[in-house]
Every structure is written in structure tokens, then in C-alpha cells.
Design an enzyme around this catalytic site. Structure first.
Site, short mmCIF file in Angstrom:
data_model
loop_
_atom_site.label_atom_id
_atom_site.label_comp_id
_atom_site.label_asym_id
_atom_site.label_seq_id
_atom_site.Cartn_x
_atom_site.Cartn_y
_atom_site.Cartn_z
CE LYS A 25 -1.59 -5.75 -1.31
NZ LYS A 25 -2.06 -4.64 -2.02
CE LYS A 30 5.54 0.08 0.23
NZ LYS A 30 5.29 1.32 -0.50
CE LYS A 52 -3.77 1.20 0.46
NZ LYS A 52 -3.09 2.24 -0.31
P1 TYM Z 1 2.44 0.77 -3.96
O1 TYM Z 1 3.41 1.77 -3.47
O2 TYM Z 1 1.51 0.14 -2.99
O3 TYM Z 1 3.20 -0.41 -4.68
C1 TYM Z 1 4.14 -0.15 -5.69
C2 TYM Z 1 4.07 -1.22 -6.76
O4 TYM Z 1 4.34 -2.50 -6.17
C3 TYM Z 1 3.31 -3.41 -6.55
N1 TYM Z 1 3.11 -4.36 -5.45
C4 TYM Z 1 3.18 -5.70 -5.60
N2 TYM Z 1 3.43 -6.46 -6.68
C5 TYM Z 1 3.45 -7.80 -6.50
N3 TYM Z 1 3.21 -8.39 -5.30
C6 TYM Z 1 2.95 -7.66 -4.19
N4 TYM Z 1 2.74 -8.24 -3.02
C7 TYM Z 1 2.93 -6.24 -4.32
N5 TYM Z 1 2.71 -5.22 -3.45
C8 TYM Z 1 2.83 -4.09 -4.16
C9 TYM Z 1 2.08 -2.54 -6.77
O5 TYM Z 1 1.14 -3.19 -7.59
C10 TYM Z 1 2.68 -1.32 -7.41
O6 TYM Z 1 2.84 -1.52 -8.81
N6 TYM Z 1 -1.33 3.08 -6.24
C11 TYM Z 1 0.04 2.66 -6.45
C12 TYM Z 1 1.00 3.82 -6.68
C13 TYM Z 1 0.61 4.74 -7.79
C14 TYM Z 1 0.67 4.43 -9.18
C15 TYM Z 1 0.26 5.63 -9.84
C16 TYM Z 1 1.02 3.30 -9.91
C17 TYM Z 1 0.19 6.02 -7.68
N7 TYM Z 1 -0.02 6.57 -8.91
C18 TYM Z 1 0.18 5.69 -11.23
C19 TYM Z 1 0.94 3.36 -11.32
C20 TYM Z 1 0.52 4.55 -11.96
C21 TYM Z 1 0.48 1.92 -5.19
O7 TYM Z 1 -0.19 1.93 -4.21
O8 TYM Z 1 1.65 1.37 -5.22
#
Ligand code: TYM
Length: 358
Positions: free
Chosen positions: A221, A224, A124
Site C-alpha cells: 500500500k 508515509k 509497525k
Molecule cells: P492514517 O493517518 O494512517 O491514515 C489516514 C486515513 O488514510 C487512509 N489511508 C489510505 N487509504 C487508501 N489507500 C492508502 N494507501 C491509504 N493509506 C492511508 C487510512 O485508512 C485512514 O483512513 N488509525 C488511523 C487514524 C485514526 C482514526 C481514528 C481513524 C485514529 N483514530 C478514529 C478513524 C477513526 C490512521 O492511522 O490513519
């Protein structure tokens, strides 16, 4: 909520699930299949806490109006996908101050060397690392605080969050070790958990779509932040847009193989089969039993129909919910209150453990 301490409540409860999604732009099929679908399934036999992580979002610049819109949109997506905000908890992170407070304490437990290994920060921050926010660097510690603030047992996420969950476990373990004597003196050790205060949360990275790939490049992957709209399917895309994106998805000239081994070295084909399997509730083997030997000219329209069939009702329900912002905000407010009732006694125990006058 009873007046029991968080620790007491835990011995009687169902396993607790915590997970979060960032309100940063459009939710896509990766978020849906990798996370949200799993969130829905886990409701049956878990106590679930699902968080819209707005404090994580601002680790990179967010337009304030857009952040607000997006926070409500993720909330609407949770509910539209089938999360019950009355039976379980749905809230936005910034309304529960224990996340930030615990993150500070855990900042003093986590080591700089550990954070330096985080690959997501490197991705990032890109080349200009000196110019990344301190928050972006510290992002995984806030994530550990999210999970540990509730003594969560299980954390459903996509594959890309695996390293962050390993770090969460390391932080919990070090805190338990550093304060082991104090935890025992205060009687705050968890039964059967080798005397620790924080449980070591178990990552749930399961199913055929833990890593949904870009439609333009099967080695990247779905994300967004990809500049190409054609790389992802958004939950807000209409049927025409979905069909168009799938039509344009990169593939190879071969027909689909008869078995999963035949998908090796064919990243784009493997991705589309994985998406089909996840949406249809089938294994990849079952999908190939039906489509093996057939070309993409046949498979793509079937896939487009399936994506539309699954996403259209969610899309429509999200729109309906977003027309009533008052309702969405009341869900978040009530969720935050219930989340606070769990996190507050746990954080009060943390204060006593570290020696803060409370
Ligand atoms: P975020 O918002 O980027 O993504 C949310 C969830 O979607 C999953 N994800 C995917 N799964 C499969 N294929 C993909 N291409 C893909 N892109 C995203 C992510 O793995 C995630 O589960 N850091 C986390 C948010 C967070 C969090 C937490 C999660 C903050 N605190 C505590 C669990 C527990 C994140 O960036 O999610």
C-alpha cells in the site's frame, strides 16, 4: 450546545461521522482518496467530526517541532480539500482530554488477546517488538475511544483500518454487555440498540480507492513510511514532481485491457486505473472504456494531468492557509471546544456507569 446528556441529543441528530488522520509527515494520495475525499462528501447529510490524531502520532517517535508543523498541515489539508470547519468540527485530539480518559476505561474492557491479533501493530513494530512503545500496542484502544467518545455512527476510513474498526465494535459490545444492568438502571440504554450505551459504529470503506498502492510495487500500500519518495504522491508535490513520479511508476508492457477482469494479476495497472477513476469520479469500467487497448505511454500523461488538475488547487490553498498559523490554531481551538461539549457529557455517563464518583 444544550445541557442535554449526549444520549438525549443523539435521538434527534443527523448520523454522526468521526474520523482521524495522523500528523506524521506528508499526506499522500492514499490518504486523500481513501479518506479525505470521503470526509468532504459526507458533510452534506452528516454531522462530521474530523480529528488530527496527535496522540496516536507519538506512539512512534516524532520530533516535537515537526509534529506541530504536521498537525497544522493536516488541518490545512482538511480545509483546502473542502471541509467546512464552521459547519462541522475539526480539532486535534490532545486538546480534548476525554479521548485519553475514555481510552483508560476501554483498556480495562479490551482483552490482550484481541490486541495481539492486530496486524498493523505487527507491521509497525517489526522484528523488534520488545522495543515498541506501549502506546503503539495500545493504539487501537485509543482509536476506539476516539470514536466511542462521540457515539459516532459512521467512520470513513481506508481498507487498512478495517481491523481496528472491528475491534472498536467488539470493545463497544463488551462494554455494553459487562455493564448492561447498570446501564439499564441509570436509564442510559439507547433506544432500539438492544439496550447498549455505546452504538456499534459502522465502517464506511467505499469507493474505487480504498487501498491505493505504492507506485513502485503494486502489492504494497502507498504509505508515509515507505523509504522511496517515488512510491507515493504527496499533497505537497508540485506539478513537475507529480509528472515525474507517474512517469517512473512501475507498469507492465501490455496495453490497458478493455474490461476490469483484464486487470487481474496486473497490480500496478489496476492501481493506476483505480487512481484515475477515483480522481475523475468514474468507475474503472468507464476509465477502461476510454483507455482500453492503449499503452501506458498514452495513459500516464493523461493520469499525470488529472492528478495535477485535482491536487494543484488544494496544494495552493494549503500553502495560503499555512501562512496564517493564527487562523489554523483558532480553528483547532474552536473545534476542540465544540468536540468537548459532545464528549464531556458522554464521558460523564461512562463514569456513572463504571461507578466512579463524579
Ligand atoms: P492514517 O493517518 O494512517 O491514515 C489516514 C486515513 O488514510 C487512509 N489511508 C489510505 N487509504 C487508501 N489507500 C492508502 N494507501 C491509504 N493509506 C492511508 C487510512 O485508512 C485512514 O483512513 N488509525 C488511523 C487514524 C485514526 C482514526 C481514528 C481513524 C485514529 N483514530 C478514529 C478513524 C477513526 C490512521 O492511522 O490513519
Amino acid at each position: 450546545m444544550s445541557g442535554n446528556s449526549g444520549t438525549e441529543q443523539m435521538s434527534k441528530r443527523k448520523p454522526r461521522v468521526f474520523s482521524g488522520v495522523q500528523p506524521t509527515g506528508n499526506l499522500h494520495l492514499g490518504n486523500y482518496l481513501g479518506a479525505i475525499v470521503r470526509f468532504v462528501d459526507l458533510q452534506q447529510d452528516h454531522e462530521c467530526i474530523y480529528c488530527v490524531v496527535d496522540m496516536h502520532a507519538i506512539t512512534v517517535w516524532q520530533d516535537p517541532q515537526e509534529l506541530l508543523r504536521s498537525t497544522r498541515e493536516v488541518t490545512a489539508a482538511f480545509i483546502a480539500a473542502g471541509i467546512d470547519p464552521e459547519e462541522h468540527i475539526v480539532f486535534n485530539q490532545s486538546q480534548v482530554s476525554q479521548h485519553a480518559e475514555l481510552a483508560w476505561v476501554l483498556n480495562c474492557t479490551a482483552r490482550i488477546g484481541w490486541l495481539n491479533r492486530m496486524t498493523q501493530f505487527k507491521e509497525k513494530a517489526g522484528k523488534n517488538r520488545e522495543n515498541a512503545s506501549v502506546g503503539l500496542y495500545d493504539y487501537p484502544v485509543l482509536m476506539a475511544a476516539d470514536i466511542l467518545a462521540y457515539h459516532a455512527d459512521r467512520v470513513p476510513v481506508g481498507e487498512d483500518q478495517k481491523q481496528h474498526l472491528e475491534l472498536t465494535r467488539d470493545i463497544a459490545q463488551k462494554f455494553n454487555n459487562d455493564y448492561a444492568q447498570r446501564i439499564a438502571e441509570l436509564g442510559l440504554a439507547r433506544e432500539g440498540e438492544d439496550g447498549g450505551f455505546f452504538p456499534l459504529p459502522e465502517p464506511l470503506i467505499q469507493g474505487p480507492a480504498t487501498r491505493v498502492m505504492s507506485l513502485r510495487d503494486g502489492t504494497k500500500k502507498m504509505s508515509k513510511s515507505d523509504p522511496s519518495e517515488y512510491s507515493r504522491i504527496n499533497l505537497s508535490d508540485d506539478a513537475d514532481m507529480i509528472a515525474k513520479k507517474i512517469r517512473k511508476a512501475k507498469t507492465d508492457p501490455e496495453p490497458l485491457p478493455e474490461s476490469v477482469e483484464g486487470l487481474e494479476g496486473r497490480a500496478e495497472a489496476a492501481n493506476l486505473v483505480g487512481i484515475y477513476a477515483a480522481l475523475a469520479g468514474l468507475t474503472k469500467e468507464q476509465v477502461l472504456a476510454e483507455f482500453g487497448g492503449r499503452g501506458f505511454a498514452e495513459f500516464k500523461p493523461a493520469l499525470a494531468d488529472l492528478v495535477v488538475e485535482k491536487l494543484a488547487p488544494i496544494n495552493a490553498e494549503m500553502k495560503r492557509l499555512l501562512d496564517d498559523v493564527g487562523y489554523i490554531d483558532s480553528v483547532l481551538r474552536s473545534g476542540a471546544e465544540r468536540a468537548r461539549a459532545i464528549a464531556e457529557p458522554i464521558f460523564d455517563d461512562v463514569k456513572r456507569i463504571v461507578g466512579f464518583l463524579a
